[in-house]
Design a protein around this motif. Structure first.
Motif, PDB file in Angstrom:
ATOM      1  N   SER A 113      -4.415   9.187  13.566  1.00  0.00           N
ATOM      2  CA  SER A 113      -4.994   8.785  12.433  1.00  0.00           C
ATOM      3  C   SER A 113      -4.124   7.538  12.140  1.00  0.00           C
ATOM      4  CB  SER A 113      -6.088   9.128  11.709  1.00  0.00           C
ATOM      5  OG  SER A 113      -5.202   9.908  10.731  1.00  0.00           O
ATOM      6  N   VAL A 114      -3.167   8.746  11.916  1.00  0.00           N
ATOM      7  CA  VAL A 114      -1.428   8.640  11.066  1.00  0.00           C
ATOM      8  C   VAL A 114      -0.620   7.162  11.211  1.00  0.00           C
ATOM      9  CG1 VAL A 114       0.769  10.331  10.283  1.00  0.00           C
ATOM     10  CG2 VAL A 114      -0.908  11.414  11.141  1.00  0.00           C
ATOM     11  N   LYS A 122      -0.930   3.113   9.796  1.00  0.00           N
ATOM     12  CA  LYS A 122      -1.743   2.829   8.502  1.00  0.00           C
ATOM     13  C   LYS A 122      -0.506   2.815   7.913  1.00  0.00           C
ATOM     14  CE  LYS A 122      -5.341   5.391   7.515  1.00  0.00           C
ATOM     15  NZ  LYS A 122      -5.743   6.304   6.733  1.00  0.00           N
ATOM     16  N   THR A 151      -0.970   3.210   4.631  1.00  0.00           N
ATOM     17  CA  THR A 151      -0.857   4.501   3.479  1.00  0.00           C
ATOM     18  C   THR A 151      -0.792   6.092   4.162  1.00  0.00           C
ATOM     19  OG1 THR A 151      -3.294   4.528   2.822  1.00  0.00           O
ATOM     20  CG2 THR A 151      -1.700   3.003   1.587  1.00  0.00           C
ATOM     21  N   ASP A 206      -1.951   8.673   5.202  1.00  0.00           N
ATOM     22  CA  ASP A 206      -3.031  10.136   4.876  1.00  0.00           C
ATOM     23  C   ASP A 206      -2.432  11.630   5.259  1.00  0.00           C
ATOM     24  OD1 ASP A 206      -5.057  11.656   5.393  1.00  0.00           O
ATOM     25  OD2 ASP A 206      -6.246  10.800   6.399  1.00  0.00           O
ATOM     26  N   GLN A 250      -3.503  14.831   3.920  1.00  0.00           N
ATOM     27  CA  GLN A 250      -4.631  15.424   4.160  1.00  0.00           C
ATOM     28  C   GLN A 250      -3.940  15.482   5.971  1.00  0.00           C
ATOM     29  OE1 GLN A 250      -5.333  17.839   3.111  1.00  0.00           O
ATOM     30  NE2 GLN A 250      -4.345  17.280   0.903  1.00  0.00           N
ATOM     31  N   HIS A 255       4.622   6.927  -0.622  1.00  0.00           N
ATOM     32  CA  HIS A 255       4.069   7.797  -0.941  1.00  0.00           C
ATOM     33  C   HIS A 255       4.839   8.773  -1.590  1.00  0.00           C
ATOM     34  CE1 HIS A 255       1.511  11.554  -0.554  1.00  0.00           C
ATOM     35  NE2 HIS A 255       2.230  12.544   0.028  1.00  0.00           N
TER      36      HIS A 255
END
Lengths: 413, 143
Positions: free
Chosen positions: A3-4, A7, A9, A11, A13, A311
């Motif tokens: 999921s990193v 993307k 933006t 994430d 966590q 970020h």
């Protein structure tokens, strides 16, 4: 991890999950690590690569013809290709492995400096320099009778362009400047500096210790002659870094150290030197850490420096705004163009007291002169407290810093 | 001559005082308070030769010997360090040189301040103790 990837933006966590150390408690508090400009923490892929190397294919490189040596050599050279891409260099022959930025600068100061500098020549540095981009030049200048000149800065740490232009002359042989300041985070206008220095025939080296983790580096587009960085500030292991140099310059430079690996042929009377980049890599190098630098750089690329930068910019902006609300706090280097470093002083409170009391709350910041004593003297302060952010820091950690500082104020004033 | 409380007894007093604190805040507030109460060193002593190397903050220290005993005065621009110095002065000032040199300083561990003895560039406690002992040795050899 999936999921990193891909993307826009970050994430945070999911990113944090990759860094085992972030689960640590310090003095009963969850660790808040804000000393990333000193060194970054390491993702699991880097730690795994070190274990994998020592568990499965530890061997000396380049000479052995056995399987382990071939595997280790292949992995080591793969890092060189990854570093080439990371810096935008034309060829892996221009990538020399070093212990880090300091060694890269020393290599150029000694090898290029000894062969090329003469009495009366001038070397230009900026006021923002870390000791490691100052002392090697002072040493070689003393040896050769050359002169070191320092470009002044504004009170906010901005490079004084007019003064630099006045300093440049046919005497200027070398300009070595920090790309982004470790003490203040301020980014130097390096593209313009390089153009202006080249116009008078001077070479330019960039100290990329702080910039390489945050900014997109393209040495060909920048047209810098040398660029040095440290792997440990880019989520890689300590003791593994690289120096980029333009091929023609590196070819003309004498070796830095003599020993194994850097030779072509040795007799009792004379030696011929190996080709680039090995000419500058005497002795058994730091094989394990260099191999584990590749997954660190791949990790950064897989997320994307632009995503990380967005970020970190959010963290920097939030921290800057919140810090300014604290009574008697002044941010040093409060400019628009900077990396995610915020350096500050608090009226009537010594940075060391701040560091000690934050540490007791599990918060790691750097306090002191940040190995930039001349800069602290220029700013008329004994030192600063510095919070520096990485991809895994959170807005909640900025809140912890602010809460921690409020406690410091309560305890000390 | 007035009786001097032995080093070990002063150390015990300090350990007892610290045993009353149950949080790090209380401990440090006490050290900060000691720091604030330490009389400032006169400006004439705040010079390069009286600086102690190895501290992130600036620490100045001077000593003198009187009747076989060593007396210290010190100051710092950081208040926690000043509190720690104040504690060292309380332990060492007025003692015999030989007692200062042989003191094991175990009490620093007992009060939970041994992190300040770490050999890093930022912690000056080790450097201060070393300098106090060196001064004691120097005065001892002159006597």
């Amino acid at each position: 991890m999936e999921s990193v990837l891909n993307k826009k933006t970050l994430d945070v966590q999911v990113v944090r999950e990759q860094f085992p150390i972030l689960k640590r408690q310090v003095k009963g508090y969850p660790l808040v690590y804000l000393d990333n400009a000193a060194t970054s923490q390491k993702p699991k892929v880097v730690i795994d690569a070190l274990v994998e190397y020592y568990s499965n294919y530890n061997a000396n490189i380049h000479r052995g013809i056995h399987t382990l040596a071939e595997e280790a050599t292949a992995a080591y050279e793969q890092t060189r290709e990854t570093v080439r891409q990371f810096l935008g260099a034309a060829s892996t022959e221009e990538i020399i492995f070093t212990r880090g930025t300091t060694e890269g600068i020393n290599l150029v100061a000694y090898s290029w400096g000894r062969a090329n500098l003469k009495a009366g020549d001038e070397i230009i540095l900026s006021s923002l320099e870390h000791h490691s981009n100052m002392v090697p030049w002072q040493m070689i200048a003393e040896e050769k009778g050359a002169k070191v000149k320092i470009v002044p800065i504004s009170d906010e740490g901005e490079f004084n362009w007019e003064a630099f232009e006045l300093m440049l002359s046919e005497k200027t042989k070398f300009v070595s400047v920090v790309h982004a300041s470790n003490a203040l985070g301020v980014i130097n206008p390096v593209k313009k500096i390089i153009e202006a220095a080249h116009a008078v025939g001077a070479l330019v080296m960039l100290d990329g210790a702080q910039s390489s983790v945050h900014l997109d580096i393209d040495v060909q587009e920048l047209d810098c002659d040398f660029f040095a960085f440290s792997g440990h500030k880019v989520y890689g292991p300590t003791g593994a870094g690289a120096l980029y140099g333009k091929r023609a310059l590196l070819e003309a430079m004498p070796p830095f150290e003599g020993g194994g690996e850097m030779i072509k042929q040795v007799t009792y009377e004379w030696t011929t030197y190996n080709d680039l980049p090995y000419k500058f890599e005497a002795g058994t190098p730091n094989i394990a850490d260099t191999i584990a630098l590749k997954p660190a750089l791949d990790f950064v690329s897989s997320i994307g420096k632009d995503v990380i930068r967005a970020h970190e910019a959010q963290l920097l902006e939030y921290a800057t705004n919140e810090l300014k609300k604290l009574p008697g706090l002044k941010i040093m280097g409060d400019v628009k163009d900077k990396v995610s470093v915020v350096s500050f002083v608090m009226e009537g409170i010594h940075p060391q007291d701040i560091g000690i009391l934050l540490d007791n709350q599990g918060i790691a910041v750097r306090t002191g002169h940040h190995c930039a004593e001349p800069l602290m003297n220029r700013l008329c302060i004994p030192g600063t407290s510095r919070a520096s952010f990485a991809m895994y820091n959170t807005l909640e950690e900025v809140d912890s810093l602010i809460r921690g500082l409020n406690k410091v104020i309560k305890m000390l004033r | 001559m007035e009786a001097v409380t032995p080093i070990t007894a002063i150390e015990e007093e300090i350990v007892d005082e610290f045993s009353l604190f149950d949080s790090w805040e209380d401990k440090y507030e006490y050290i900060i308070d000691m720091g604030k109460k330490l009389p400032a060193l006169e400006d004439q002593y705040k010079k390069e030769e009286n600086k102690i190397r190895g501290c992130q903050s600036t620490v100045w220290m001077v000593s003198e010997a009187k009747d076989g005993r060593i007396f210290y005065k010190a100051d710092s621009d950081a208040v926690i360090v000043k509190g720690l110095i104040s504690m060292l002065i309380r332990v060492f000032s007025g003692q015999k040189a030989s007692d200062i040199v042989s003191a094991d300083m175990k009490f620093i561990d007992d009060i939970g301040m041994s992190t300040h003895l770490a050999q890093t560039r930022s912690n000056g406690l080790r450097a201060m103790i070393r300098q106090m002992k060196l001064d004691a040795m120097a005065w001892n050899s002159k006597q």
